[in-house]
Design a protein around this motif. Structure first.
Motif, PDB file in Angstrom:
ATOM      1  N   VAL A 149     -61.458  14.517 149.049  1.00  0.00           N
ATOM      2  CA  VAL A 149     -62.593  14.335 148.139  1.00  0.00           C
ATOM      3  C   VAL A 149     -63.398  13.101 148.540  1.00  0.00           C
ATOM      4  O   VAL A 149     -64.640  13.130 148.564  1.00  0.00           O
ATOM      5  CB  VAL A 149     -62.107  14.228 146.683  1.00  0.00           C
ATOM      6  CG1 VAL A 149     -63.224  13.746 145.758  1.00  0.00           C
ATOM      7  CG2 VAL A 149     -61.578  15.573 146.208  1.00  0.00           C
ATOM      8  N   LYS A 150     -62.724  12.024 148.884  1.00  0.00           N
ATOM      9  CA  LYS A 150     -63.429  10.799 149.283  1.00  0.00           C
ATOM     10  C   LYS A 150     -64.264  11.034 150.545  1.00  0.00           C
ATOM     11  O   LYS A 150     -65.390  10.529 150.650  1.00  0.00           O
ATOM     12  CB  LYS A 150     -62.432   9.661 149.508  1.00  0.00           C
ATOM     13  CG  LYS A 150     -61.810   9.122 148.224  1.00  0.00           C
ATOM     14  CD  LYS A 150     -60.821   7.988 148.497  1.00  0.00           C
ATOM     15  CE  LYS A 150     -61.548   6.733 148.953  1.00  0.00           C
ATOM     16  NZ  LYS A 150     -60.624   5.581 149.058  1.00  0.00           N
ATOM     17  N   THR A 151     -63.730  11.797 151.486  1.00  0.00           N
ATOM     18  CA  THR A 151     -64.489  12.090 152.696  1.00  0.00           C
ATOM     19  C   THR A 151     -65.708  12.939 152.383  1.00  0.00           C
ATOM     20  O   THR A 151     -66.804  12.715 152.925  1.00  0.00           O
ATOM     21  CB  THR A 151     -63.599  12.805 153.736  1.00  0.00           C
ATOM     22  OG1 THR A 151     -62.477  11.969 154.044  1.00  0.00           O
ATOM     23  CG2 THR A 151     -64.371  13.088 155.015  1.00  0.00           C
ATOM     24  N   ILE A 152     -65.564  13.910 151.487  1.00  0.00           N
ATOM     25  CA  ILE A 152     -66.703  14.738 151.076  1.00  0.00           C
ATOM     26  C   ILE A 152     -67.786  13.875 150.452  1.00  0.00           C
ATOM     27  O   ILE A 152     -68.970  13.975 150.817  1.00  0.00           O
ATOM     28  CB  ILE A 152     -66.247  15.840 150.093  1.00  0.00           C
ATOM     29  CG1 ILE A 152     -65.387  16.881 150.817  1.00  0.00           C
ATOM     30  CG2 ILE A 152     -67.449  16.505 149.427  1.00  0.00           C
ATOM     31  CD1 ILE A 152     -64.761  17.917 149.896  1.00  0.00           C
ATOM     32  N   PHE A 153     -67.410  13.002 149.526  1.00  0.00           N
ATOM     33  CA  PHE A 153     -68.408  12.174 148.855  1.00  0.00           C
ATOM     34  C   PHE A 153     -69.038  11.153 149.803  1.00  0.00           C
ATOM     35  O   PHE A 153     -70.240  10.878 149.707  1.00  0.00           O
ATOM     36  CB  PHE A 153     -67.793  11.490 147.631  1.00  0.00           C
ATOM     37  CG  PHE A 153     -67.784  12.356 146.407  1.00  0.00           C
ATOM     38  CD1 PHE A 153     -68.832  12.324 145.503  1.00  0.00           C
ATOM     39  CD2 PHE A 153     -66.731  13.223 146.157  1.00  0.00           C
ATOM     40  CE1 PHE A 153     -68.843  13.129 144.381  1.00  0.00           C
ATOM     41  CE2 PHE A 153     -66.728  14.045 145.034  1.00  0.00           C
ATOM     42  CZ  PHE A 153     -67.786  13.995 144.144  1.00  0.00           C
ATOM     43  N   LYS A 154     -68.247  10.604 150.704  1.00  0.00           N
ATOM     44  CA  LYS A 154     -68.800   9.674 151.694  1.00  0.00           C
ATOM     45  C   LYS A 154     -69.890  10.356 152.506  1.00  0.00           C
ATOM     46  O   LYS A 154     -70.964   9.776 152.738  1.00  0.00           O
ATOM     47  CB  LYS A 154     -67.683   9.178 152.618  1.00  0.00           C
ATOM     48  CG  LYS A 154     -68.174   8.276 153.755  1.00  0.00           C
ATOM     49  CD  LYS A 154     -67.022   7.841 154.651  1.00  0.00           C
ATOM     50  CE  LYS A 154     -66.513   8.975 155.510  1.00  0.00           C
ATOM     51  NZ  LYS A 154     -65.461   8.529 156.462  1.00  0.00           N
ATOM     52  N   ARG A 155     -69.647  11.584 152.904  1.00  0.00           N
ATOM     53  CA  ARG A 155     -70.615  12.292 153.744  1.00  0.00           C
ATOM     54  C   ARG A 155     -71.807  12.795 152.929  1.00  0.00           C
ATOM     55  O   ARG A 155     -72.932  12.823 153.437  1.00  0.00           O
ATOM     56  CB  ARG A 155     -69.916  13.432 154.483  1.00  0.00           C
ATOM     57  CG  ARG A 155     -68.947  12.906 155.543  1.00  0.00           C
ATOM     58  CD  ARG A 155     -68.124  13.996 156.197  1.00  0.00           C
ATOM     59  NE  ARG A 155     -67.383  13.446 157.329  1.00  0.00           N
ATOM     60  CZ  ARG A 155     -66.496  14.131 158.049  1.00  0.00           C
ATOM     61  NH1 ARG A 155     -66.254  15.406 157.744  1.00  0.00           N
ATOM     62  NH2 ARG A 155     -65.851  13.568 159.057  1.00  0.00           N
ATOM     63  N   LEU A 196     -64.690   6.310 144.859  1.00  0.00           N
ATOM     64  CA  LEU A 196     -64.573   7.348 145.885  1.00  0.00           C
ATOM     65  C   LEU A 196     -65.202   6.973 147.218  1.00  0.00           C
ATOM     66  O   LEU A 196     -64.942   7.630 148.229  1.00  0.00           O
ATOM     67  CB  LEU A 196     -65.205   8.651 145.369  1.00  0.00           C
ATOM     68  CG  LEU A 196     -64.516   9.280 144.147  1.00  0.00           C
ATOM     69  CD1 LEU A 196     -65.287  10.507 143.692  1.00  0.00           C
ATOM     70  CD2 LEU A 196     -63.060   9.614 144.449  1.00  0.00           C
ATOM     71  N   ILE A 197     -66.064   5.953 147.225  1.00  0.00           N
ATOM     72  CA  ILE A 197     -66.724   5.551 148.467  1.00  0.00           C
ATOM     73  C   ILE A 197     -66.524   4.061 148.678  1.00  0.00           C
ATOM     74  O   ILE A 197     -66.793   3.257 147.772  1.00  0.00           O
ATOM     75  CB  ILE A 197     -68.238   5.870 148.437  1.00  0.00           C
ATOM     76  CG1 ILE A 197     -68.466   7.360 148.149  1.00  0.00           C
ATOM     77  CG2 ILE A 197     -68.889   5.493 149.766  1.00  0.00           C
ATOM     78  CD1 ILE A 197     -69.942   7.736 148.036  1.00  0.00           C
ATOM     79  N   ASP A 198     -66.047   3.684 149.853  1.00  0.00           N
ATOM     80  CA  ASP A 198     -65.867   2.273 150.171  1.00  0.00           C
ATOM     81  C   ASP A 198     -67.214   1.557 150.165  1.00  0.00           C
ATOM     82  O   ASP A 198     -68.232   2.109 150.613  1.00  0.00           O
ATOM     83  CB  ASP A 198     -65.208   2.123 151.542  1.00  0.00           C
ATOM     84  CG  ASP A 198     -63.785   2.667 151.568  1.00  0.00           C
ATOM     85  OD1 ASP A 198     -63.166   2.758 150.496  1.00  0.00           O
ATOM     86  OD2 ASP A 198     -63.314   3.013 152.676  1.00  0.00           O
ATOM     87  N   GLU A 199     -67.207   0.328 149.686  1.00  0.00           N
ATOM     88  CA  GLU A 199     -68.466  -0.394 149.503  1.00  0.00           C
ATOM     89  C   GLU A 199     -69.251  -0.538 150.805  1.00  0.00           C
ATOM     90  O   GLU A 199     -70.484  -0.528 150.807  1.00  0.00           O
ATOM     91  CB  GLU A 199     -68.208  -1.767 148.874  1.00  0.00           C
ATOM     92  CG  GLU A 199     -67.847  -1.677 147.405  1.00  0.00           C
ATOM     93  CD  GLU A 199     -68.001  -3.007 146.688  1.00  0.00           C
ATOM     94  OE1 GLU A 199     -68.936  -3.760 147.021  1.00  0.00           O
ATOM     95  OE2 GLU A 199     -67.187  -3.281 145.801  1.00  0.00           O
ATOM     96  N   GLY A 200     -68.558  -0.687 151.930  1.00  0.00           N
ATOM     97  CA  GLY A 200     -69.255  -0.830 153.197  1.00  0.00           C
ATOM     98  C   GLY A 200     -70.135   0.368 153.524  1.00  0.00           C
ATOM     99  O   GLY A 200     -71.185   0.234 154.157  1.00  0.00           O
ATOM    100  N   GLU A 201     -69.702   1.559 153.088  1.00  0.00           N
ATOM    101  CA  GLU A 201     -70.471   2.776 153.341  1.00  0.00           C
ATOM    102  C   GLU A 201     -71.763   2.810 152.534  1.00  0.00           C
ATOM    103  O   GLU A 201     -72.703   3.534 152.872  1.00  0.00           O
ATOM    104  CB  GLU A 201     -69.630   4.012 152.990  1.00  0.00           C
ATOM    105  CG  GLU A 201     -68.570   4.365 153.996  1.00  0.00           C
ATOM    106  CD  GLU A 201     -69.153   5.089 155.215  1.00  0.00           C
ATOM    107  OE1 GLU A 201     -70.249   5.661 155.098  1.00  0.00           O
ATOM    108  OE2 GLU A 201     -68.499   5.079 156.264  1.00  0.00           O
TER     109      GLU A 201
END
Length: 215
Positions: A149-155, A196-201
C-alpha cells in the motif's frame, strides 16, 4: 459518481474504474467513505471508523484513490504526451524512473504518460491479486500488505506532483483546479493520517502539503 466525480461534462478516465473489494467489508466501508465525504469534512473522512480493521480500511481507500488519480489523469492525456513530457518529473529537481521489480527490474527513464501507464497497470495487478487484496470474507491480508500500500501511494503521489508542476495551468484553463486541490487534500490527509509516504518523497509539494496538514 462520488463527490470527486467530474460530472457529466467529462467522464473520461485513463482506464476503467476499479470497484471496491466486494468479498470483505469493502462495500460497507465504501458507503462510509461516500457518506463522510458528503459532509465535506475530509479530516473526518480519512479516519479509521471505530471497530474497523485497518487493513480493510487501507484496501478500500487504495481503490478509491487509484480511481481518483485515474479520473484526474484522464483529463490530461491529450496534453501530457511523450513530446510535452519526455521524462516523468516534478519540476527540475525531481525525476522519477520506472521499475516494478518483476518485468522491469532496473529503473528506466520513460516519458510521463508511459510512467503513468506502467504505474496503473502495476497497481491494477496488485488490486486484482487476491493474495494481496483478498476478496473473500475473512481471508487474511499478507504480512507485507502495508508495504505494498505504501508503494502504491508513493507512486500515486508522483502523479500528483507531476500534474502540479507540469500541468497546473492547463488544469486552471479547464476550470478543474478546485477539483484537483480537493482530491489532493483528501489524498494528503489520508496518507498523513496513516504515515504512508516518507517525508523525503513529499519534497516536490512540501509547501502545499504543509498548508494542508497544518490547517
Amino acid at each position: 459518481m462520488s463527490l470527486f466525480g467530474l460530472g457529466n461534462r467529462n467522464q473520461k478516465t485513463f482506464r476503467p474504474k476499479k470497484n471496491a473489494p466486494s468479498g470483505n467489508k469493502g462495500a460497507q466501508l465504501k458507503r462510509h467513505i461516500d457518506a463522510t465525504l458528503g459532509s465535506g469534512n475530509l479530516r473526518e473522512a480519512v479516519r479509521l471508523p471505530p471497530g474497523e480493521d485497518i487493513n480493510e480500511w487501507l484496501a478500500v481507500n487504495t481503490v478509491d484513490f487509484f480511481n481518483q488519480v485515474n479520473i484526474l489523469f484522464g483529463t490530461l492525456t491529450e496534453f501530457c504526451t511523450q513530446t510535452s513530457c519526455p521524462t516523468m518529473s516534478a519540476g527540475p529537481k525531481f525525476e522519477y524512473r520506472w521499475a516494478d521489480g518483476v518485468q522491469i527490474k532496473k529503473p528506466i527513464e520513460v516519458s510521463a504518460p508511459k510512467y503513468v501507464d506502467y504505474l496503473m497497470d502495476w497497481i491494477e495487478s496488485q488490486l486484482d491479486n487476491e493474495s494481496i487484496f483478498p476478496q473473500k470474507l475473512g481471508a487474511p491480508f499478507p504480512p507485507n500488505f502495508r508495504d505494498v500500500v505504501k508503494t502504491i501511494f508513493k507512486r500515486l503521489f508522483r502523479v500528483y506532483a507531476h500534474i502540479y508542476h507540469s500541468h497546473f495551468q492547463r488544469i486552471v484553463s479547464l476550470q478543474e483546479e478546485a477539483h484537483l486541490n480537493t482530491c489532493f487534500k483528501h489524498f494528503t490527509l489520508f496518507t498523513w493520517e496513516f504515515r504512508l509516504i516518507d517525508e523525503g518523497e513529499l519534497a516536490p509539494l512540501r509547501d502545499l502539503i504543509e498548508s494542508i496538514v497544518q490547517v
